[in-house]
Design an enzyme around this catalytic site. Structure first.
Site, mmCIF file in Angstrom:
data_model
loop_
_atom_site.group_PDB
_atom_site.id
_atom_site.type_symbol
_atom_site.label_atom_id
_atom_site.label_comp_id
_atom_site.label_asym_id
_atom_site.label_seq_id
_atom_site.Cartn_x
_atom_site.Cartn_y
_atom_site.Cartn_z
ATOM 1 C CD GLN A 45 41.429 56.855 16.401
ATOM 2 O OE1 GLN A 45 41.699 57.631 15.498
ATOM 3 N NE2 GLN A 45 40.427 56.005 16.312
ATOM 4 C CG ASN A 183 40.842 63.384 11.074
ATOM 5 O OD1 ASN A 183 41.028 62.952 9.946
ATOM 6 N ND2 ASN A 183 40.004 62.823 11.932
ATOM 7 C CD GLU A 184 36.511 62.532 10.169
ATOM 8 O OE1 GLU A 184 36.026 62.479 11.317
ATOM 9 O OE2 GLU A 184 36.442 61.595 9.358
HETATM 10 C C1 BGC Z 1 38.059 59.346 12.401
HETATM 11 C C2 BGC Z 1 38.810 58.198 13.053
HETATM 12 C C3 BGC Z 1 37.804 57.155 13.539
HETATM 13 C C4 BGC Z 1 37.046 56.638 12.338
HETATM 14 C C5 BGC Z 1 36.067 55.521 12.643
HETATM 15 C C6 BGC Z 1 37.012 58.864 11.410
HETATM 16 O O1 BGC Z 1 36.033 59.821 11.229
HETATM 17 O O2 BGC Z 1 38.967 60.214 11.747
HETATM 18 O O3 BGC Z 1 39.576 58.708 14.104
HETATM 19 O O4 BGC Z 1 38.423 56.129 14.214
HETATM 20 O O5 BGC Z 1 36.286 57.728 11.816
HETATM 21 O O6 BGC Z 1 35.020 55.962 13.444
#
Ligand code: BGC
Length: 438
Positions: A45, A183-184
């Protein structure tokens, strides 16, 4: 990403006990840095030109669902020193960023020692400035060769990931104490359940074009394909990586981060709400029981009807996507995770998409005040990282959404702190004056 992940999936192809023994848990977990106040970013990002990654491929196929390509992003590959200086200017003592697997291992087995050294230098510089690096090993993007081998539906990806994790932590060595593996990884299964299992109609076309672009008969990315398989491979990747990390760098504290919104069912939505808990939360809470901390990422509240999300009628704040961004969501999710896992809780992301920076400050102030009450009540929260440091590439939405404490010029990459950066600094100072833990 939470509610919007539904869009991202479509677009990106887009909880029991009270508050026992908290002080001891907090003390142990927060060592060696004290409460961690920071911001979070992710490589794809902000770095720019992540050309060996699967997302770069997806951004460039004829049927791409990305509004625009990530391109140069914020040019943080070159400007990371400016980013660290902004973290410092915000009076913060922690910075979460991710290392990019596609740069470290652009082809299977071909390691870029220069990329590893690049990330090691960021960590060394951060420490020198009194900033604790919090390193994520996988933030959605993978090398294109992983996708070409079936991606996160292929069980071998878990082994490849663990090998990569061991390699990275060996290179970072004593410069890092905090590692987020993935991540997530609960996001895609959340979206699939909320979509009632319905496939995204563009998916076959996107998969075929991406496979063709890399000369493979397969394509599997984090958000595409069989979400249940992806979930299970991610869970095993996390466990294997944790073992690899602990054996290479036993001092490191390891956890994963989860996409969690404050869900509550509307009449008739109870079954779907339960499915989300059972399929997209409990397996991850279970995995986190052996971790050093659990990363909590919250943006929204979700009112769940029988067939999907409904619009809430009592939102105090709405974001630019018209989602319910009421500040109470953070405390509610922290409570849920504490009851479910009894692990030290690290808020690894929380923020709001809004062009209105004054709204960002109101949202932050109210959320932090709630969080402080939770910590005073004994919940073992060890840190808070605001998403995000910079206005950045918001996946399939491109550069339109504004999550940053700092604006970035799209051509000169000049960083301009918004008033919210100074406001965040002042809020922390105020909390420090009133709470010993802060
Ligand atoms: C993600 C980010 C994303 C943010 C806003 C999060 O769930 O880890 O990468 O930019 O949400 O949408």
């Amino acid at each position: 990403m939470n509610c919007a992940r539904r869009e991202l999936l479509a677009a990106a192809g887009a909880i029991a006990a009270g508050v026992g023994a908290p002080a001891a848990a907090r003390k142990a977990a927060a060592s060696p840095s004290g409460f961690l106040w920071g911001t979070a970013t992710a490589a794809h990002q902000i770095e720019g030109n992540n050309v060996s990654s699967d997302f770069w491929v997806l951004e460039h196929i004829p049927s791409t669902y990305f509004k625009e390509s990530s391109g140069d992003a914020c040019d943080s590959w070159n400007r990371w020193r400016e980013d660290l200086a902004l973290v410092k200017a915000g009076g913060l003592n922690a910075y979460r960023f991710s290392v990019e697997w596609a740069r470290i291992e652009p082809e299977r087995g071909e390691i870029s020692f220069a990329a590893l050294d690049h990330y090691r230098r960021i960590c060394v510089a951060a420490r020198g400035m009194g900033i604790e690096p919090v390193v994520t090993l996988h933030h959605f993007t993978s090398p294109r060769w992983i996708a070409a081998r079936g991606g996160w539906e292929n069980p071998e990806t878990a082994e490849d990931f663990a090998r990569y994790a061991g390699l990275v932590v060996k290179a970072l060595g004593g410069t890092v104490n905090w590692i987020c593996t993935m991540n997530e990884p609960n996001g895609q299964v959340t979206s699939k359940v909320m979509a009632l299992g319905k496939p995204w109609e563009k998916e076959p076309e996107v998969l075929a074009q991406a496979a063709k672009a890399v000369g493979s008969d397969r394509w599997g990315a984090y958000f595409l394909g069989d979400s249940f398989k992806v979930r299970d491979v991610c869970l095993s990747a996390h466990v294997l990586a944790r073992t690899a990390i602990k054996s290479a760098a036993p001092h490191m504290k390891v956890g994963l981060t989860l996409a969690l919104q404050e869900n509550f069912p509307a009449p008739g939505g109870e079954a779907l709400d339960k499915r989300i808990r059972d399929e997209a939360r409990l397996p991850f809470y279970e995995a986190a029981r052996k971790d050093d901390f659990i990363g909590v990422q919250t943006y929204n509240r979700g009112l769940i009807g029988p067939n999907g999300y409904l619009r809430t009628t009592d939102a105090v704040i709405r974001d630019a996507w018209d989602r319910d961004a009421s500040p109470r969501a953070l405390r509610a999710v922290v409570d849920e995770v504490h009851r479910a896992t009894d692990r030290p809780i690290f808020v690894t992301e929380h923020g709001i998409n809004t062009p209105d920076d004054a709204l960002r400050v109101r949202h932050l102030r109210a959320s932090l005040s709630d969080l402080a009450t939770a910590i005073d009540a004994g919940l073992p929260v060890i840190g808070y990282l605001h998403w995000s440091l910079l206005d950045n590439f918001e996946w399939s939405h491109g550069y339109v959404p504004k999550f940053g404490l700092v604006a970035v010029d799209r051509k000169t990459f000049r960083r301009t702190p918004k008033p919210s950066l100074a406001a965040y600094r002042a809020l922390i100072a105020d909390l420090r004056a009133r709470h010993r833990w802060a």
